[in-house]
Design an enzyme around this catalytic site. Structure first.
Site, short mmCIF file in Angstrom:
data_model
loop_
_atom_site.label_atom_id
_atom_site.label_comp_id
_atom_site.label_asym_id
_atom_site.label_seq_id
_atom_site.Cartn_x
_atom_site.Cartn_y
_atom_site.Cartn_z
N TRP A 78 0.83 -1.20 0.00
CA TRP A 78 0.00 0.00 0.00
C TRP A 78 0.87 1.26 0.00
O TRP A 78 0.62 2.19 -0.76
CB TRP A 78 -0.94 -0.01 1.20
CG TRP A 78 -1.56 1.32 1.46
CD1 TRP A 78 -1.29 2.16 2.50
CD2 TRP A 78 -2.53 2.01 0.65
NE1 TRP A 78 -2.03 3.31 2.39
CE2 TRP A 78 -2.80 3.25 1.26
CE3 TRP A 78 -3.17 1.70 -0.55
CZ2 TRP A 78 -3.69 4.17 0.72
CZ3 TRP A 78 -4.06 2.61 -1.08
CH2 TRP A 78 -4.31 3.83 -0.44
N HIS A 79 1.87 1.29 0.85
CA HIS A 79 2.70 2.49 0.95
C HIS A 79 3.53 2.72 -0.31
O HIS A 79 3.80 3.86 -0.68
CB HIS A 79 3.58 2.44 2.19
CG HIS A 79 2.84 2.82 3.44
ND1 HIS A 79 3.20 3.88 4.23
CD2 HIS A 79 1.74 2.28 4.01
CE1 HIS A 79 2.36 3.97 5.24
NE2 HIS A 79 1.47 3.01 5.12
N ASP A 80 3.95 1.66 -0.97
CA ASP A 80 4.70 1.83 -2.21
C ASP A 80 3.79 2.37 -3.31
O ASP A 80 4.19 3.24 -4.07
CB ASP A 80 5.36 0.52 -2.64
CG ASP A 80 6.40 0.72 -3.74
OD1 ASP A 80 7.19 1.69 -3.64
OD2 ASP A 80 6.43 -0.07 -4.68
#
Length: 179
Positions: A78-80
């Site tokens: 998700w963060h990438d």
């Protein structure tokens, strides 16, 4: 070469595998709505190896079963991907799933606290399968973790490119706010 690999009932991976050169074009809009080419540069592109992706998925299943790291791997994916900005046309400046979380400058963002642990877990897999991009590995790990936790099979297309330099990381604050 394109390949579809089946992993679970009803799901498959479509993998683009090639080593190619293609022109990178930056455009701007004129007052009449037409595009003008500002520059063209050549980008070397290496997409992940389909066989290595398939093997890495099995290693990820084994990792998840022994460490129960599902939430951490889901958060990594998700963060990438979550830094994507549709208003920025140029890659990798636009952010998104480009593997830039492997660089210390982005790992040090406040919202990414603790994700270094996900990278440590994935390091042996990345070392074992060097022909997989970080961008594809992060997304494969996230999708595999969701499926292992009882979530749906996620149809994915692989062939993402890695952001080449730390300077290509998105600035602090690009992730959507929680709340």
């Amino acid at each position: 070469m394109a390949m579809a690999l089946g992993f679970a009932a009803g799901s498959s991976l479509t993998l683009q595998h090639n080593f190619t050169r293609f022109p990178k074009i930056s455009t701007s809009r004129s007052s009449r709505g037409r595009c003008r080419v500002r520059y063209v540069s050549t980008v070397t592109c290496f997409a992940s190896d389909p066989q290595q992706l398939k093997q890495a998925r099995q290693d990820l299943n084994d990792l998840i079963k022994t460490t129960r790291c599902n939430p951490l791997l889901i958060r990594l994916g998700w963060h990438d991907a979550g830094t994507y900005d549709k208003n920025i046309q140029e890659w990798p400046t636009c952010g998104g799933a480009n593997g830039s979380l492997r660089f210390e400058i982005e790992l040090n963002h406040k919202a990414n606290a603790g994700l270094v642990n996900a990278l440590k877990l994935l390091r042996p897999i990345k070392d074992k399968y060097p022909n997989i991009t970080y961008a594809d590995l992060f997304q494969l790990a996230s999708a595999t973790a969701i499926e292992d936790a009882g979530g749906p099979g996620i149809p994915m297309k692989y062939g993402r490119l890695d952001a080449p330099r730390p300077e290509d990381c998105p600035p602090e604050g690009k992730l959507p706010e929680m709340g």
